[in-house]
Scaffold this active site. Sequence first.
Site, PDB file in Angstrom:
ATOM      1  CG  HIS A  38     -34.984  -2.033  13.811  1.00 55.03           C
ATOM      2  ND1 HIS A  38     -34.133  -1.959  14.885  1.00 55.03           N
ATOM      3  CD2 HIS A  38     -35.847  -0.992  13.929  1.00 55.03           C
ATOM      4  CE1 HIS A  38     -34.472  -0.927  15.644  1.00 55.03           C
ATOM      5  NE2 HIS A  38     -35.499  -0.318  15.080  1.00 55.03           N
ATOM      6  CD  GLN A  40      12.177  15.092  31.108  1.00 56.20           C
ATOM      7  OE1 GLN A  40      12.221  14.118  30.363  1.00 56.20           O
ATOM      8  NE2 GLN A  40      12.935  15.192  32.194  1.00 56.20           N
ATOM      9  NE  ARG A  96       9.137  11.531  28.884  1.00 56.80           N
ATOM     10  CZ  ARG A  96       9.975  11.601  27.852  1.00 56.80           C
ATOM     11  NH1 ARG A  96      10.955  12.471  27.871  1.00 56.80           N
ATOM     12  NH2 ARG A  96       9.832  10.816  26.815  1.00 56.80           N
ATOM     13  CB  SER A 151     -14.685 -14.400  -7.594  1.00 60.45           C
ATOM     14  OG  SER A 151     -14.463 -15.707  -7.108  1.00 60.45           O
ATOM     15  CB  SER A 152      -9.450 -16.527  -7.477  1.00 58.42           C
ATOM     16  OG  SER A 152     -10.006 -17.301  -6.423  1.00 58.42           O
ATOM     17  CE  LYS A 155     -18.666 -13.171  -5.351  1.00 62.74           C
ATOM     18  NZ  LYS A 155     -18.161 -13.704  -4.069  1.00 62.74           N
ATOM     19  CE1 TYR A 171      -3.444  -2.673   0.274  1.00 59.24           C
ATOM     20  CE2 TYR A 171      -2.872  -2.957   2.583  1.00 59.24           C
ATOM     21  CZ  TYR A 171      -3.581  -3.357   1.466  1.00 59.24           C
ATOM     22  OH  TYR A 171      -4.431  -4.428   1.545  1.00 59.24           O
ATOM     23  NE  ARG A 211      11.135   6.218  17.367  1.00 61.06           N
ATOM     24  CZ  ARG A 211      11.746   6.896  18.334  1.00 61.06           C
ATOM     25  NH1 ARG A 211      11.243   6.859  19.562  1.00 61.06           N
ATOM     26  NH2 ARG A 211      12.830   7.607  18.095  1.00 61.06           N
ATOM     27  CG  HIS A 244      19.998  10.437  23.856  1.00 59.98           C
ATOM     28  ND1 HIS A 244      19.363  11.490  23.236  1.00 59.98           N
ATOM     29  CD2 HIS A 244      19.488  10.382  25.117  1.00 59.98           C
ATOM     30  CE1 HIS A 244      18.511  12.051  24.077  1.00 59.98           C
ATOM     31  NE2 HIS A 244      18.569  11.395  25.234  1.00 59.98           N
TER      32      HIS A 244
END
Length: 524
Positions: free
Chosen positions: A232, A308, A396, A356-357, A362, A70, A405, A145
């Site tokens: 419904h 912090q 913190r 559809s395979s 379809k 994607y 992330r 870091h």
Amino acid sequence: MPNTEPGRAHDLDAGAPDAGTLPTADVADERDPADDVVLGASGAPTTRAERTVLADVVPPIALGPLDGRYRAAVAPLVDHLSEAALNRERVHVEVEWLIHLTSHHVVPGAPTLSSEEREYLRDVVRTFDAETVAELAETERVTVHDVKAVEYLLKSRLEAAPDLLGEDTVLPRVAELVHFACTSEDVNNLSYALMVQGAVRDVWLPAAWALVDELAAMAHEHADVPMLARTHGQPATPTTLGKELAVLAHRLRRQLRRIGSAEYLGKINGATGTYGAHLAAVPGADWVTVSRTFVEHLGLTWNPLTTQIESHDWQAELYADVARFNRVLHNLATDVWTYISLGYFAQVRGQGTVGSSTMPHKVNPIRFENAEANLEVSCALLDTLASTLVTSRLQRDLTDSTTQRNIGPAFGHSLLAIDNVRRGLAGLDADPAAMARDLDANWEVLGEAVQSAMRAAGIAGVAGMEQPYERLKELTRGRRITGEDLRTFVEGLGLPDDVAARLAAMTPATYTGAAADLVRRYLD
């Protein structure tokens, strides 16, 4: 005894022979010997140990679908929400903080930068590329870091400035103003705010608005197309296709307006939000004003009271709004899927595509099914972000670091869903004839109109209008009626001539009330 060896399925029938043994001589074998398969004749399947290790393939293979199949649909988010984008924003914040301190003469003795020197610094951000990413990664292997690696990167650029600007440049002298009085979270919170702001405003919102505008155009196009409603799952008072699409467009627009007005907060006030290091180093500076003007200079809203970390409440608010948009869009996907299954929409596709395979006839509504799944994944991530980020132990903890992330995947799955819904809607043709057939088969839905007219007539003093609901219930509940059945019933009620004529002329297809007018009046 049933086989309980780890890794092997237990026999469902405890009396059956062990699946791992061949039948013994006293077990009747009625198979034709010619049908026996010689063991090993086809060879053994490959084992994982024999295969190429895909983790070692170069270029690297994506673990997740957003960076794999994607990628094209979500690629614009890479410029905002990737790890590289985070580091670029960190460099941006560090550069602007250095320029801010020197331009406002905050630290006594610090030289003022020339316009060429300021542009040199900003070019570090402009030219941030794959080589810079690799350089940062190499530095981080030593520092362990990420923010410190950014600080060292910028200091290296200051040291190299004379090569481009000449020996008179003051940039090497201001190296210790890089990251001055900052904690890592001062840089990180501003970077994330800028990243999310850019992703929402430049990528996600334009895509979402384009979808909603296309949906609104469909609503106007089909405003007058009558359709049997279902409540419904049962036949109910008719509506129009356009009005039902308008409801969803209106709901989505409301959420987008909320998202468009979101605040993006930031802070730069030190290790525990007290300006302790700032005041210890330069007690004469108005650090609160310096902080506020810097955050606002970046285009963010200043948060004056934090620990912090910036408290992330704005993120929780935004992600809740995006998740709500997702859920309304999920409702659209399931509704359109259902209309397709009812035959109200025909799916248009190129002759080369496969539905559809195995079933050639379809055409599957895969765009809407894909959207549903991606919206659910996005909501799960957004809900987790919103609930996790608002809590940090005391002043913190580090849970927000790894949590944030995942902002990219959260928006990525939503953006992918938006793309799929847009493509899905573009491939639909409404089928008014199919809707008309359903309407004509459900004359009983006019029972509501007749009993309401009887109530009004009774209030106006017309005799014989007692128990209108109950009489229509007896006529219509649990059975199909025809137009002739209904007209005969109406003729025998004794309604005023104009009311009886109005009801006699009514059909399920014309009983749509103000549906079309509502679309034109309220869906701009």
